[in-house]
Design a protein around this motif. Structure first.
Motif, PDB file in Angstrom:
ATOM      1  N   LEU A  23      74.802 160.309  11.982  1.00 38.04           N
ATOM      2  CA  LEU A  23      74.550 161.748  11.733  1.00 38.04           C
ATOM      3  C   LEU A  23      73.043 161.770  10.948  1.00 38.04           C
ATOM      4  CD1 LEU A  23      77.713 162.846  10.380  1.00 38.04           C
ATOM      5  CD2 LEU A  23      76.716 163.322  12.637  1.00 38.04           C
ATOM      6  N   SER A  24      72.741 160.775  10.325  1.00 36.98           N
ATOM      7  CA  SER A  24      71.415 161.017   9.625  1.00 36.98           C
ATOM      8  C   SER A  24      70.266 160.777  10.443  1.00 36.98           C
ATOM      9  CB  SER A  24      71.091 159.742   8.351  1.00 36.98           C
ATOM     10  OG  SER A  24      71.314 158.610   8.750  1.00 36.98           O
ATOM     11  N   THR A  25      70.629 159.640  11.470  1.00 36.23           N
ATOM     12  CA  THR A  25      69.550 159.501  12.444  1.00 36.23           C
ATOM     13  C   THR A  25      69.400 160.784  13.417  1.00 36.23           C
ATOM     14  OG1 THR A  25      69.938 156.957  12.605  1.00 36.23           O
ATOM     15  CG2 THR A  25      69.138 157.835  14.262  1.00 36.23           C
ATOM     16  N   ALA A  26      70.430 161.339  13.632  1.00 40.83           N
ATOM     17  CA  ALA A  26      70.322 162.507  14.536  1.00 40.83           C
ATOM     18  C   ALA A  26      69.737 163.607  13.660  1.00 40.83           C
ATOM     19  CB  ALA A  26      71.849 163.177  14.858  1.00 40.83           C
ATOM     20  N   ARG A  27      70.050 163.803  12.459  1.00 41.53           N
ATOM     21  CA  ARG A  27      69.228 164.840  11.791  1.00 41.53           C
ATOM     22  C   ARG A  27      67.608 164.508  11.600  1.00 41.53           C
ATOM     23  NH1 ARG A  27      73.755 164.859   8.477  1.00 41.53           N
ATOM     24  NH2 ARG A  27      72.915 163.013   7.082  1.00 41.53           N
ATOM     25  N   ALA A  28      67.320 163.472  11.506  1.00 43.42           N
ATOM     26  CA  ALA A  28      65.965 162.802  11.152  1.00 43.42           C
ATOM     27  C   ALA A  28      65.190 163.053  12.533  1.00 43.42           C
ATOM     28  CB  ALA A  28      65.925 161.503  10.645  1.00 43.42           C
ATOM     29  N   VAL A  55      81.133 162.029  14.967  1.00 48.79           N
ATOM     30  CA  VAL A  55      79.541 162.286  15.457  1.00 48.79           C
ATOM     31  C   VAL A  55      79.583 163.199  16.363  1.00 48.79           C
ATOM     32  CG1 VAL A  55      77.482 161.303  15.955  1.00 48.79           C
ATOM     33  CG2 VAL A  55      78.913 160.111  14.282  1.00 48.79           C
ATOM     34  N   HIS A  56      80.369 162.961  17.565  1.00 49.87           N
ATOM     35  CA  HIS A  56      80.406 163.734  18.899  1.00 49.87           C
ATOM     36  C   HIS A  56      80.748 165.172  18.477  1.00 49.87           C
ATOM     37  CE1 HIS A  56      81.681 165.029  22.700  1.00 49.87           C
ATOM     38  NE2 HIS A  56      82.797 165.446  22.283  1.00 49.87           N
ATOM     39  N   HIS A  57      81.649 165.256  17.687  1.00 52.28           N
ATOM     40  CA  HIS A  57      82.024 166.723  17.062  1.00 52.28           C
ATOM     41  C   HIS A  57      80.796 167.378  16.321  1.00 52.28           C
ATOM     42  CE1 HIS A  57      86.158 167.133  18.519  1.00 52.28           C
ATOM     43  NE2 HIS A  57      86.492 165.833  17.831  1.00 52.28           N
ATOM     44  N   GLU A  58      80.183 166.786  15.532  1.00 52.63           N
ATOM     45  CA  GLU A  58      79.234 167.409  14.960  1.00 52.63           C
ATOM     46  C   GLU A  58      77.994 167.757  15.702  1.00 52.63           C
ATOM     47  OE1 GLU A  58      76.784 169.211  12.040  1.00 52.63           O
ATOM     48  OE2 GLU A  58      78.823 168.641  11.977  1.00 52.63           O
ATOM     49  N   LEU A  59      77.742 166.704  16.562  1.00 46.76           N
ATOM     50  CA  LEU A  59      76.343 167.064  17.595  1.00 46.76           C
ATOM     51  C   LEU A  59      76.860 168.111  18.563  1.00 46.76           C
ATOM     52  CD1 LEU A  59      75.009 163.304  18.293  1.00 46.76           C
ATOM     53  CD2 LEU A  59      74.204 165.152  16.527  1.00 46.76           C
ATOM     54  N   ARG A  61      78.864 170.673  18.012  1.00 49.73           N
ATOM     55  CA  ARG A  61      78.670 171.930  17.209  1.00 49.73           C
ATOM     56  C   ARG A  61      77.309 172.288  17.209  1.00 49.73           C
ATOM     57  NH1 ARG A  61      77.269 173.657  12.556  1.00 49.73           N
ATOM     58  NH2 ARG A  61      76.865 171.659  11.789  1.00 49.73           N
ATOM     59  N   GLN A  62      76.470 171.439  17.186  1.00 42.36           N
ATOM     60  CA  GLN A  62      75.033 171.698  17.104  1.00 42.36           C
ATOM     61  C   GLN A  62      74.470 172.282  18.177  1.00 42.36           C
ATOM     62  OE1 GLN A  62      73.218 168.540  14.785  1.00 42.36           O
ATOM     63  NE2 GLN A  62      74.341 168.603  13.107  1.00 42.36           N
ATOM     64  N   GLY A  63      75.107 171.909  19.383  1.00 47.09           N
ATOM     65  CA  GLY A  63      74.639 171.993  20.711  1.00 47.09           C
ATOM     66  C   GLY A  63      73.874 170.792  21.110  1.00 47.09           C
ATOM     67  N   ARG A  64      74.129 169.726  20.546  1.00 46.05           N
ATOM     68  CA  ARG A  64      73.493 168.384  20.900  1.00 46.05           C
ATOM     69  C   ARG A  64      74.362 167.552  21.592  1.00 46.05           C
ATOM     70  NH1 ARG A  64      70.739 167.012  15.419  1.00 46.05           N
ATOM     71  NH2 ARG A  64      69.797 165.442  16.425  1.00 46.05           N
ATOM     72  N   HIS A  65      74.114 166.376  21.963  1.00 50.40           N
ATOM     73  CA  HIS A  65      74.881 165.437  22.981  1.00 50.40           C
ATOM     74  C   HIS A  65      74.923 163.931  22.430  1.00 50.40           C
ATOM     75  CE1 HIS A  65      76.657 164.285  26.686  1.00 50.40           C
ATOM     76  NE2 HIS A  65      75.783 163.024  26.666  1.00 50.40           N
ATOM     77  N   LEU A  66      76.038 163.330  22.544  1.00 51.31           N
ATOM     78  CA  LEU A  66      76.327 161.957  22.097  1.00 51.31           C
ATOM     79  C   LEU A  66      76.692 161.280  23.433  1.00 51.31           C
ATOM     80  CD1 LEU A  66      76.361 159.794  19.766  1.00 51.31           C
ATOM     81  CD2 LEU A  66      78.988 159.982  19.944  1.00 51.31           C
ATOM     82  N   ALA A  67      76.127 160.154  23.552  1.00 51.33           N
ATOM     83  CA  ALA A  67      76.425 159.180  24.794  1.00 51.33           C
ATOM     84  C   ALA A  67      76.446 157.822  24.249  1.00 51.33           C
ATOM     85  CB  ALA A  67      75.350 159.186  26.096  1.00 51.33           C
ATOM     86  N   LEU A  68      77.194 157.182  24.801  1.00 47.24           N
ATOM     87  CA  LEU A  68      77.750 155.638  24.303  1.00 47.24           C
ATOM     88  C   LEU A  68      76.920 154.740  25.477  1.00 47.24           C
ATOM     89  CD1 LEU A  68      81.147 155.837  23.161  1.00 47.24           C
ATOM     90  CD2 LEU A  68      79.167 156.106  22.062  1.00 47.24           C
TER      91      LEU A  68
END
Length: 119
Positions: A23-28, A55-59, A61-68
Motif C-alpha cells: 500500500l505504501s509503494t502504491a501511494r508513493a 491491497v486489491h480492495h484498496e486499489l 476503491r481508488q480506481g487502480r489495479h493489482l496483478a500478481l
C-alpha cells in the motif's frame, strides 16, 4: 505500472508488513497498476491471501489495479485452491503483466522486499 518483488515467508507474522509495504509503494508511485512479483516467496498461507485481498480492495476503491506475477509453486497452489484467479489477474512471468502498462513506463522497486522476520 510498478513491479514490486516480494521475498521470504508470508504468514501470520509477516502478512501485515507485506500489506503495508504494498500500500505504501502504491501511494508513493501513484501508477494505475501495481504488479506483485511472487517469484521469491518460500512460504505462503491464508494470511498472505488476506493481505493481497486487502491491497486489491484498496486499489480497486481508488480506481487502480493489482496483478500478481510469477507465483512460486506453493503460492500458485494456494491461489488455485482458493480459486483466486477469479479475483486476481495472475501471470506466469512478470513480462506478461507488462500488458497492463498500455505503453506507459514500467517502474521496478529496487531490491525487492524481504518481509521482516524471514531470511
Amino acid at each position: 505500472m510498478t513491479v514490486v518483488p516480494v521475498h521470504g515467508e508470508i504468514d501470520l507474522a509477516t502478512a501485515d508488513a507485506l500489506r503495508d509495504h504494498l500500500l505504501s509503494t502504491a501511494r508513493a508511485c501513484g501508477h494505475d497498476c501495481l504488479v506483485v512479483d511472487l517469484s521469491g516467496i518460500g512460504f505462503f498461507d491464508a494470511s498472505g491471501v488476506r493481505a493481497l485481498i486487502a491491497v486489491h480492495h484498496e486499489l480497486t476503491r481508488q480506481g487502480r489495479h493489482l496483478a500478481l506475477a510469477e507465483p512460486t509453486t506453493v503460492t500458485a497452489r494456494v491461489l488455485q485452491t482458493l480459486e483466486l484467479e477469479r479475483v486476481f489477474e495472475v501471470y506466469p512471468v512478470v513480462e506478461m503483466a507488462h500488458s497492463h502498462a498500455d505503453g506507459r513506463p514500467v517502474h521496478h522497486v529496487p531490491g525487492g522486499r524481504t518481509v521482516p522476520g524471514t531470511h
